[in-house]
Design a protein around this motif. Sequence first.
Motif: not given
Length: 177
Positions: A12-15, A19-23, A174-177
Amino acid sequence: MANRSYLYSADSMPNEAGIPKGIRCISEHNGDVPLAHKLLAGRGTTVVPSMIWNPPIGIVADYADGAALLRDLLHAVGKGLEDDAEFARCVVGTTTHLEKQRAKYFVLETGEIVSMSDDDPAVAVRRLASEDIPDAVARAEAAIAGRDGDWLASVRADWQRHFASFYSETLYFSFPD
């Protein structure tokens, strides 16, 4: 600061809500926004809120179409580098990583790069999305179709600068789930 361009994938897009999940991490490149990042972000290119910085300086694009464009250009570039084992390893590593990290969208973060100039970062990203990325896509499409051999030769001669980015499941941001 290393001043990197960062590329991620997401379903999904950031909005404005977040931020989206699962980056998934794709790539980072030091010093500029490489041709590969521009092409990967070259289909359905849209400016969105950044996942890293406050201004609206993120770029989102269609994953499947961007990956196909890059694969096609790598194939065209490779026609002149058949004996270059390093290029062959780069192509295999890049395409394998792109397939493993596949999602619906690419998310390109260029805040560190656009902040190197005196331009307003939001203006610089809008220009990147509306001029620089479409220009790179048009040149790549022409080269793939056999209509821009000079540009293709220049890319082939300096392929490391355009394609040899750091591809990994973990990037500086990096992004955590």
